[in-house]
Motif scaffolding. Structure first.
Motif, PDB file in Angstrom:
ATOM      1  N   LEU A  22       0.866  -1.327   0.048  1.00 26.22           N
ATOM      2  CA  LEU A  22      -0.105   0.152   0.083  1.00 26.22           C
ATOM      3  C   LEU A  22       0.951   1.142   0.011  1.00 26.22           C
ATOM      4  O   LEU A  22       0.573   2.123  -0.932  1.00 26.22           O
ATOM      5  CB  LEU A  22      -0.836  -0.099   1.260  1.00 26.22           C
ATOM      6  CG  LEU A  22      -1.863   1.158   1.370  1.00 26.22           C
ATOM      7  CD1 LEU A  22      -2.667   1.421   0.293  1.00 26.22           C
ATOM      8  CD2 LEU A  22      -2.443   1.201   2.664  1.00 26.22           C
ATOM      9  N   ASN A  34      -8.083   3.298   0.858  1.00 30.73           N
ATOM     10  CA  ASN A  34      -7.755   2.788   1.994  1.00 30.73           C
ATOM     11  C   ASN A  34      -8.247   3.647   3.030  1.00 30.73           C
ATOM     12  O   ASN A  34      -8.610   5.160   2.899  1.00 30.73           O
ATOM     13  CB  ASN A  34      -6.284   2.765   2.155  1.00 30.73           C
ATOM     14  CG  ASN A  34      -5.619   4.050   2.234  1.00 30.73           C
ATOM     15  OD1 ASN A  34      -5.351   4.744   3.443  1.00 30.73           O
ATOM     16  ND2 ASN A  34      -5.154   4.590   1.133  1.00 30.73           N
ATOM     17  N   LEU A  35      -8.852   3.232   4.081  1.00 37.78           N
ATOM     18  CA  LEU A  35      -9.491   3.888   5.189  1.00 37.78           C
ATOM     19  C   LEU A  35      -9.003   3.698   6.599  1.00 37.78           C
ATOM     20  O   LEU A  35      -8.975   4.417   7.471  1.00 37.78           O
ATOM     21  CB  LEU A  35     -11.111   3.655   5.378  1.00 37.78           C
ATOM     22  CG  LEU A  35     -12.181   4.528   4.707  1.00 37.78           C
ATOM     23  CD1 LEU A  35     -13.496   4.024   4.959  1.00 37.78           C
ATOM     24  CD2 LEU A  35     -11.757   5.904   5.047  1.00 37.78           C
ATOM     25  N   CYS A  36      -8.422   2.388   6.914  1.00 41.60           N
ATOM     26  CA  CYS A  36      -8.163   1.919   8.080  1.00 41.60           C
ATOM     27  C   CYS A  36      -6.721   1.768   8.729  1.00 41.60           C
ATOM     28  O   CYS A  36      -6.328   1.258   9.559  1.00 41.60           O
ATOM     29  CB  CYS A  36      -8.804   0.411   8.230  1.00 41.60           C
ATOM     30  SG  CYS A  36      -8.205  -0.798   7.452  1.00 41.60           S
ATOM     31  N   MET A  37      -5.617   2.017   7.807  1.00 44.82           N
ATOM     32  CA  MET A  37      -4.296   1.804   7.788  1.00 44.82           C
ATOM     33  C   MET A  37      -3.639   3.289   7.929  1.00 44.82           C
ATOM     34  O   MET A  37      -3.883   4.231   7.210  1.00 44.82           O
ATOM     35  CB  MET A  37      -3.838   1.120   6.486  1.00 44.82           C
ATOM     36  CG  MET A  37      -2.384   0.837   6.518  1.00 44.82           C
ATOM     37  SD  MET A  37      -2.303  -0.377   7.709  1.00 44.82           S
ATOM     38  CE  MET A  37      -0.454  -0.977   7.507  1.00 44.82           C
ATOM     39  N   GLY A  46      -6.782  -3.930   8.652  1.00 41.41           N
ATOM     40  CA  GLY A  46      -7.443  -4.612   7.664  1.00 41.41           C
ATOM     41  C   GLY A  46      -9.182  -4.615   7.693  1.00 41.41           C
ATOM     42  O   GLY A  46      -9.814  -5.895   7.378  1.00 41.41           O
ATOM     43  N   ALA A  47      -9.487  -3.522   8.018  1.00 45.15           N
ATOM     44  CA  ALA A  47     -11.201  -3.487   8.374  1.00 45.15           C
ATOM     45  C   ALA A  47     -11.930  -3.072   7.185  1.00 45.15           C
ATOM     46  O   ALA A  47     -13.230  -3.589   7.240  1.00 45.15           O
ATOM     47  CB  ALA A  47     -11.246  -2.734   9.657  1.00 45.15           C
ATOM     48  N   CYS A  48     -11.175  -2.097   6.565  1.00 50.64           N
ATOM     49  CA  CYS A  48     -12.182  -1.530   5.398  1.00 50.64           C
ATOM     50  C   CYS A  48     -12.236  -2.401   4.205  1.00 50.64           C
ATOM     51  O   CYS A  48     -13.359  -1.999   3.585  1.00 50.64           O
ATOM     52  CB  CYS A  48     -11.810  -0.030   5.276  1.00 50.64           C
ATOM     53  SG  CYS A  48     -10.166   0.009   4.228  1.00 50.64           S
ATOM     54  N   LEU A  50     -11.086  -1.926   1.601  1.00 52.99           N
ATOM     55  CA  LEU A  50     -11.262  -0.944   0.234  1.00 52.99           C
ATOM     56  C   LEU A  50      -9.811  -0.932  -0.319  1.00 52.99           C
ATOM     57  O   LEU A  50      -9.730  -0.609  -1.688  1.00 52.99           O
ATOM     58  CB  LEU A  50     -11.257   0.241   0.648  1.00 52.99           C
ATOM     59  CG  LEU A  50     -12.828   0.646   1.435  1.00 52.99           C
ATOM     60  CD1 LEU A  50     -12.419   1.967   1.828  1.00 52.99           C
ATOM     61  CD2 LEU A  50     -13.425   0.843   0.103  1.00 52.99           C
ATOM     62  N   CYS A  51      -8.631  -1.563  -0.021  1.00 50.78           N
ATOM     63  CA  CYS A  51      -7.213  -1.634  -0.792  1.00 50.78           C
ATOM     64  C   CYS A  51      -7.078  -2.678  -1.321  1.00 50.78           C
ATOM     65  O   CYS A  51      -6.180  -3.114  -1.687  1.00 50.78           O
ATOM     66  CB  CYS A  51      -6.295  -1.244   0.496  1.00 50.78           C
ATOM     67  SG  CYS A  51      -6.144  -2.772   1.467  1.00 50.78           S
ATOM     68  N   THR A  63      -5.523  -7.692  -0.290  1.00 54.82           N
ATOM     69  CA  THR A  63      -5.440  -6.301   0.395  1.00 54.82           C
ATOM     70  C   THR A  63      -3.880  -5.850   0.476  1.00 54.82           C
ATOM     71  O   THR A  63      -3.021  -6.263   0.728  1.00 54.82           O
ATOM     72  CB  THR A  63      -6.219  -6.367   1.791  1.00 54.82           C
ATOM     73  OG1 THR A  63      -5.799  -7.538   2.526  1.00 54.82           O
ATOM     74  CG2 THR A  63      -7.690  -6.238   1.664  1.00 54.82           C
ATOM     75  N   CYS A  65      -2.657  -3.335   2.090  1.00 55.23           N
ATOM     76  CA  CYS A  65      -2.127  -3.001   3.420  1.00 55.23           C
ATOM     77  C   CYS A  65      -1.679  -4.252   4.138  1.00 55.23           C
ATOM     78  O   CYS A  65      -1.010  -4.064   5.029  1.00 55.23           O
ATOM     79  CB  CYS A  65      -3.117  -2.282   4.310  1.00 55.23           C
ATOM     80  SG  CYS A  65      -4.573  -3.233   4.825  1.00 55.23           S
TER      81      CYS A  65
HETATM   82  S1  FES Z   1      -6.724  -0.163   4.307  1.00 44.55           S
HETATM   83 FE1  FES Z   1      -8.290  -1.017   5.079  1.00 44.55          FE
HETATM   84  S2  FES Z   1      -8.156  -3.096   4.688  1.00 44.55           S
HETATM   85 FE2  FES Z   1      -6.534  -2.477   3.605  1.00 44.55          FE
END
Ligand code: FES
Length: 226
Positions: A22, A34-37, A46-48, A50-51, A63, A65
């Motif tokens: 990422l 990406n939202l959660c990293m 590793g929650a969103c 989106l990546c 993913t 990330c």
């Molecule tokens: S940035 Fe959220 S799962 Fe990869």
């Protein structure tokens, strides 16, 4: 350590063992939603979801990330399968998010707006049934307003509080649809150890924690690593 090459969207990139895909992509001008990293997290949350990207040697999208670079890696950030997964993840997030951008103080610097534009998903998507929460807005902090109804559960504020600010005041409570970020015993966040920490508003990628001061709203958390 010797650098090696990988390819992302047909661009040759030099990187080092141990680096995360990422960040390698973002640092080389290739956007992956990406939202959660955040850069400083020792482990990705590793929650969103989106990546997602496609890697030539893998059957399924991965993913970015959670993927470490390795020599010869060939990555496609615009594959049909990975974009479909990322769009679904975004639409699920939006199904729990009140989209009132016209009145939201984060509008213009909200990651959801940016990601929706990139993935070409309508913010008012109707693909999934809308389930909105109706939790009280907390205005007890002198430096930020906390609207839990806008929280996307990315976990960045919890990580920041616990790992960077040394304040275990906020955390996740409950599971599933009931899950939210709150303080111990649901006390007003302004009265907690984190009550005067504007960094919470800076790291929040959406309109959940929003700084009262305009200047803090503009200074995005990128300096902290988001
Ligand atoms: S940035 Fe959220 S799962 Fe990869």
């Amino acid at each position: 350590m010797k650098p090696f090459q990988i390819s992302i969207d047909e661009k040759k990139i030099e990187c080092f063992e141990g680096e995360t895909l990422l960040w390698v992509a973002l640092d080389n001008g290739i956007y992956i939603p990406n939202l959660c990293m955040t850069r400083e997290m020792s482990e990705p949350y590793g929650a969103c979801r989106l990546c997602y990207v496609e890697v030539e040697s893998e059957d399924r999208p991965v993913t970015a990330c959670t993927t470490k670079v390795r020599e010869g890696l060939i990555v496609n950030t615009k594959g049909t399968k990975s974009l479909r997964l990322a769009r679904t993840a975004l639409e699920l997030i939006l199904s729990n998010h009140p989209v009132d951008c016209a009145h939201c103080l984060k509008s213009g610097s909200c990651e959801l707006q940016k990601i929706a534009k990139y993935l070409r998903v309508k913010l008012k998507t109707k693909r999934f049934k809308k389930f909105l929460r109706d939790l009280p807005i907390d205005e007890t902090s002198p430096v930020f307003i906390y609207n839990p109804n806008k929280c996307v559960l990315c976990g960045k504020c919890v990580w920041l509080g616990q790992e960077k600010l040394g304040a275990r005041a906020i955390g996740f409570a409950y599971r599933g649809f009931q899950r939210w970020v709150t303080t111990f015993d649901n006390e007003p966040v302004g009265l907690s150890e984190c009550g005067d920490r504007v960094e919470l508003a800076e790291i929040c990628p959406v309109g959940a924690f929003v700084a009262r001061n305009k200047h803090n709203r503009k200074s995005r958390i990128n300096e902290i690593g988001g």
